[in-house]
Design an enzyme around this catalytic site. Structure first.
Site, short mmCIF file in Angstrom:
data_model
loop_
_atom_site.label_atom_id
_atom_site.label_comp_id
_atom_site.label_asym_id
_atom_site.label_seq_id
_atom_site.Cartn_x
_atom_site.Cartn_y
_atom_site.Cartn_z
CB THR A 1 0.81 6.58 0.70
OG1 THR A 1 2.22 6.48 0.47
CG2 THR A 1 0.31 5.38 1.50
NE ARG B 1 -1.05 -4.69 8.98
CZ ARG B 1 -1.51 -5.08 7.80
NH1 ARG B 1 -1.12 -4.44 6.68
NH2 ARG B 1 -2.38 -6.08 7.66
CB ALA C 1 -0.92 -0.01 1.21
CB SER D 1 4.15 -3.34 7.12
OG SER D 1 3.02 -4.16 6.83
CB CYS E 1 -26.66 -17.99 -9.85
SG CYS E 1 -25.43 -17.32 -8.69
CG HIS F 1 -3.81 -9.29 -1.05
ND1 HIS F 1 -3.10 -8.46 -0.22
CD2 HIS F 1 -3.34 -10.53 -0.81
CE1 HIS F 1 -2.24 -9.17 0.50
NE2 HIS F 1 -2.37 -10.44 0.15
CB CYS G 1 -22.79 -18.79 -11.16
SG CYS G 1 -22.94 -17.02 -11.54
CD GLN H 1 1.74 -7.23 0.29
OE1 GLN H 1 1.36 -7.75 1.35
NE2 GLN H 1 2.75 -6.38 0.27
CB CYS I 1 -21.32 -14.60 -8.70
SG CYS I 1 -22.35 -15.85 -7.90
N1 APR Z 1 6.93 5.47 0.52
C1 APR Z 1 7.55 4.43 1.16
N2 APR Z 1 6.95 3.69 2.13
C2 APR Z 1 5.70 4.04 2.47
C3 APR Z 1 5.00 5.11 1.87
C4 APR Z 1 5.67 5.83 0.86
N3 APR Z 1 5.09 6.85 0.21
N4 APR Z 1 3.76 5.19 2.44
C5 APR Z 1 3.70 4.19 3.37
N5 APR Z 1 4.85 3.52 3.38
C6 APR Z 1 5.18 2.31 4.15
C7 APR Z 1 4.67 2.30 5.56
O1 APR Z 1 5.67 2.81 6.44
C8 APR Z 1 4.43 0.80 5.79
O2 APR Z 1 5.61 0.16 6.27
O3 APR Z 1 4.50 1.27 3.49
C9 APR Z 1 4.13 0.25 4.41
C10 APR Z 1 2.66 -0.07 4.22
O4 APR Z 1 2.36 -1.15 5.07
P1 APR Z 1 0.85 -1.62 5.26
O5 APR Z 1 0.00 -0.44 5.54
O6 APR Z 1 0.89 -2.76 6.25
O7 APR Z 1 0.42 -2.16 3.83
P2 APR Z 1 0.77 -3.55 3.17
O8 APR Z 1 2.14 -4.02 3.55
O9 APR Z 1 0.49 -3.41 1.72
O10 APR Z 1 -0.33 -4.53 3.81
C11 APR Z 1 -0.38 -5.85 3.29
O11 APR Z 1 -2.41 -6.22 4.57
O12 APR Z 1 -4.48 -5.54 5.31
C12 APR Z 1 -3.81 -6.30 4.37
O13 APR Z 1 -4.74 -6.81 2.27
C13 APR Z 1 -4.11 -5.79 2.98
O14 APR Z 1 -2.67 -5.91 1.05
C14 APR Z 1 -2.74 -5.48 2.41
C15 APR Z 1 -1.81 -6.30 3.29
#
Ligand code: APR
Length: 254
Positions: free
Chosen positions: A23, A31, A19, A199, A160, A114, A135, A96, A122
């Site tokens: 951002t 997180r 994620a 993370s 369905c 994911h 289905c 992810q 469905c």
């Molecule tokens: N540049 C570098 N790192 C970043 C930035 C950025 N701009 N923004 C956030 N981060 C770092 C954060 O410090 C954190 O360590 O990215 C990491 C994001 O971690 P999570 O929020 O845990 O996301 P992710 O690792 O993708 O989570 C995995 O958990 O809830 C499930 O399905 C969901 O796919 C997700 C999975």
């Protein structure tokens, strides 16, 4: 920068993103402070609760509608992988994320561990053991929004009458068949695996960097904060994904 030197001779880069790569496009991660799981309780989104509780389905559609309310666009980190792929130096990306921004940036090989929020599917009338049993019907996510806008609070499959869910993988849900194998195959072909914005706490996704290392790849981690794999990485770059990768790919590709 060290990362430029490490990637200069790489011809089979694979991206592994979380994620944090999105951002800088405006999409919150999960997180970090203010992240999705600091505002919503993840237990409310478990697969079994989605199946049994119409209120959970309504909350999920509300969250999904909020997610698409913004016109997200790829940032320099997504574009960096697409540019390297165009230049024949990147094999693709394992992500992810469910936002589709790697594809929007132009990446052609993207393994969505994911699933994707860009489609709905469905899942059948009463799927059990975290396994969708639909289905086979699926549609763009806009299909659901049209029905929600028309006042249908709990859209059901037009073929369905089964339950409909975003084509994402929720907690307690099995990953879609073949996806982990496809992801592992891709990372094992890498000469350098570049992990960005994760993370590295959620499995089986977080096991993939070790697959790459076992197959001989070098590991780079670009992340705002420490991860459990920093100790086995060849290079850790503490920083923002787009701010780091944009200039690196500029330096590599001119
Ligand atoms: N540049 C570098 N790192 C970043 C930035 C950025 N701009 N923004 C956030 N981060 C770092 C954060 O410090 C954190 O360590 O990215 C990491 C994001 O971690 P999570 O929020 O845990 O996301 P992710 O690792 O993708 O989570 C995995 O958990 O809830 C499930 O399905 C969901 O796919 C997700 C999975």
């Amino acid at each position: 920068m060290e990362l430029v030197e490490l990637l200069r001779d790489a011809r089979a880069v694979v991206g592994f993103t979380g994620a944090g790569v999105s951002t800088e496009s405006g999409i919150p991660d999960f997180r970090s402070p203010g992240g999705v799981w600091t505002r919503y309780d993840p237990r409310n989104f478990e697969f079994d609760r989605y199946v049994t509780d119409p209120e959970v389905r309504a909350l999920s559609w509300e969250m999904r509608t909020e997610f698409f309310a913004e016109p997200w666009a790829p940032n320099r980190a997504h574009l960096a992988f697409a540019r390297l792929e165009d230049a024949g130096r990147c094999l693709g990306v394992v992500t992810q994320n469910i936002d589709g921004l790697h594809q929007d940036a132009g990446s052609r090989t993207v393994v969505e561990l994911h699933g994707t929020a860009r489609r709905v599917m469905c899942i059948g009338h009463r799927p059990e053991y975290g396994t969708p049993a639909g289905c086979g019907w699926d549609a763009p996510h806009t299909w659901a929004f049209e029905r929600l806008d028309a006042g249908e609070a709990d859209p059901h499959c037009p073929r369905c009458e089964g339950l409909v869910k975003s084509s994402t993988v929720s907690f307690g849900q099995q990953l879609f068949p073949g996806v982990v194998d496809a992801a592992s195959d891709l990372v094992r072909r890498a000469d350098v695996l570049v992990v960005v914005g994760s993370s590295l706490q959620v499995y089986p996704a977080a096991a993939l960097p070790m697959d790459a290392i076992d197959a001989g790849a070098r590991l780079v981690i670009v992340n705002d904060e420490p991860t459990p794999f920093d100790g086995v990485a060849d290079l850790v770059v503490r920083g923002r994904a787009g701010e780091v990768l944009g200039p690196v790919v500029d330096a590599l590709l001119g």
